[in-house]
Design a protein around this motif. Structure first.
Motif, short mmCIF file in Angstrom:
data_model
loop_
_atom_site.label_atom_id
_atom_site.label_comp_id
_atom_site.label_asym_id
_atom_site.label_seq_id
_atom_site.Cartn_x
_atom_site.Cartn_y
_atom_site.Cartn_z
N ILE A 77 -2.36 0.32 0.99
CA ILE A 77 -3.28 -0.78 1.27
C ILE A 77 -4.64 -0.38 0.70
O ILE A 77 -5.16 0.68 1.04
CB ILE A 77 -3.41 -1.02 2.79
CG1 ILE A 77 -2.05 -1.27 3.42
CG2 ILE A 77 -4.38 -2.16 3.07
CD1 ILE A 77 -2.05 -1.24 4.94
N GLN A 78 -5.18 -1.25 -0.15
CA GLN A 78 -6.50 -0.98 -0.72
C GLN A 78 -7.39 -2.20 -0.55
O GLN A 78 -6.92 -3.33 -0.69
CB GLN A 78 -6.41 -0.67 -2.22
CG GLN A 78 -5.75 0.64 -2.53
CD GLN A 78 -5.71 0.89 -4.03
OE1 GLN A 78 -5.37 0.00 -4.79
NE2 GLN A 78 -6.09 2.08 -4.43
N ASN A 114 -11.50 1.73 -0.18
CA ASN A 114 -10.82 2.27 1.00
C ASN A 114 -9.32 2.13 0.84
O ASN A 114 -8.83 1.12 0.34
CB ASN A 114 -11.27 1.54 2.26
CG ASN A 114 -12.74 1.77 2.54
OD1 ASN A 114 -13.22 2.88 2.43
ND2 ASN A 114 -13.44 0.72 2.89
N GLU A 115 -8.60 3.15 1.29
CA GLU A 115 -7.15 3.12 1.14
C GLU A 115 -6.46 3.62 2.40
O GLU A 115 -6.94 4.52 3.08
CB GLU A 115 -6.74 4.01 -0.04
CG GLU A 115 -5.26 3.96 -0.33
CD GLU A 115 -4.91 4.70 -1.61
OE1 GLU A 115 -4.05 5.57 -1.54
OE2 GLU A 115 -5.51 4.40 -2.65
N ILE A 116 -5.35 2.98 2.69
CA ILE A 116 -4.44 3.41 3.75
C ILE A 116 -3.09 3.61 3.08
O ILE A 116 -2.65 2.76 2.31
CB ILE A 116 -4.31 2.36 4.87
CG1 ILE A 116 -5.68 1.98 5.43
CG2 ILE A 116 -3.38 2.85 5.96
CD1 ILE A 116 -5.65 0.76 6.35
N ASP A 117 -2.46 4.72 3.37
CA ASP A 117 -1.18 5.02 2.74
C ASP A 117 -0.23 5.59 3.80
O ASP A 117 -0.56 6.58 4.45
CB ASP A 117 -1.37 6.01 1.60
CG ASP A 117 -0.23 6.05 0.63
OD1 ASP A 117 0.76 5.31 0.82
OD2 ASP A 117 -0.31 6.82 -0.34
N PHE A 118 0.90 4.93 3.99
CA PHE A 118 1.89 5.41 4.94
C PHE A 118 3.27 4.99 4.47
O PHE A 118 3.41 4.15 3.58
CB PHE A 118 1.62 4.89 6.36
CG PHE A 118 1.72 3.40 6.52
CD1 PHE A 118 2.92 2.80 6.88
CD2 PHE A 118 0.60 2.59 6.34
CE1 PHE A 118 3.01 1.42 7.03
CE2 PHE A 118 0.68 1.22 6.51
CZ PHE A 118 1.89 0.63 6.85
N ASN A 119 4.29 5.61 5.04
CA ASN A 119 5.66 5.17 4.76
C ASN A 119 6.43 5.12 6.06
O ASN A 119 6.07 5.74 7.06
CB ASN A 119 6.33 6.04 3.70
CG ASN A 119 6.38 7.49 4.06
OD1 ASN A 119 7.05 7.86 5.03
ND2 ASN A 119 5.69 8.33 3.33
N PHE A 120 7.49 4.33 6.02
CA PHE A 120 8.30 4.13 7.21
C PHE A 120 9.77 4.17 6.85
O PHE A 120 10.20 3.53 5.89
CB PHE A 120 7.96 2.80 7.88
CG PHE A 120 8.67 2.58 9.18
CD1 PHE A 120 8.34 3.33 10.29
CD2 PHE A 120 9.69 1.65 9.30
CE1 PHE A 120 9.00 3.15 11.50
CE2 PHE A 120 10.35 1.46 10.50
CZ PHE A 120 10.01 2.21 11.61
N ASP A 121 10.52 4.94 7.63
CA ASP A 121 11.96 5.04 7.46
C ASP A 121 12.61 4.16 8.54
O ASP A 121 12.50 4.45 9.73
CB ASP A 121 12.40 6.49 7.60
CG ASP A 121 13.86 6.71 7.30
OD1 ASP A 121 14.69 5.85 7.71
OD2 ASP A 121 14.18 7.73 6.68
N PHE A 122 13.27 3.08 8.12
CA PHE A 122 13.88 2.14 9.06
C PHE A 122 15.09 2.73 9.78
O PHE A 122 15.52 2.21 10.80
CB PHE A 122 14.30 0.85 8.32
CG PHE A 122 13.14 0.07 7.79
CD1 PHE A 122 12.42 -0.77 8.61
CD2 PHE A 122 12.77 0.17 6.46
CE1 PHE A 122 11.35 -1.50 8.12
CE2 PHE A 122 11.71 -0.56 5.96
CZ PHE A 122 10.99 -1.39 6.79
#
Length: 133
Positions: free
Chosen positions: A48-49, A55-63
């Motif tokens: 997300i920028q 500004n940046e948000i960086d994440f990952n998700f394992d379903f």
């Protein structure tokens, strides 16, 4: 002090976790560039920028494992809004918070070291522990 609202992050998490949302996508959402990237259907990486790319948000998700991994964010309130949104959808989460861990390293090194004001170090430590997810 008034908290900045992050309802749009909750809506974004709801959007990216829907079955109809492709895991590889790019779109603009509430004045933010959103990039979703994935090699499998069970995982999504999210960047997300701001439109000005500051500004940046960086994440990952394992379903599959419900593991939420944060790479970067601008403040704890953003992170907490994202965690809260995922918890509303999935209940339990395994959270890996790399930025929080990085914040803790220097404070842990100062604890017990007489070169530093231990009262201040303890206050900082306690404040960060309150923000642990």
């Amino acid at each position: 002090m008034k908290k900045k609202p992050y309802k749009w992050l909750e809506r974004l998490v709801d959007k990216i976790t829907k079955d109809t949302q492709p895991n590889n996508d790019y779109f603009v959402y509430y004045n933010h560039n959103i990039t979703l990237h994935s090699g499998t259907v069970d995982y999504v990486g999210v960047t997300i920028q701001d439109l000005d790319l500051c500004n940046e948000i960086d994440f990952n998700f394992d379903f599959w494992t419900y593991e939420l991994v944060f790479e970067c964010y601008n403040n704890f309130d953003e992170r907490d809004a994202i965690v809260s949104a995922f918890r509303k959808i999935y209940g339990r989460l395994n959270i890996v918070d790399d930025p929080w861990e990085e914040e803790m390293k220097p404070i842990k090194e100062m604890l017990g070291n007489d070169e530093y004001d231990q009262d201040e170090v303890q206050k900082e430590y306690n404040a960060l522990m309150e923000r642990k997810v």
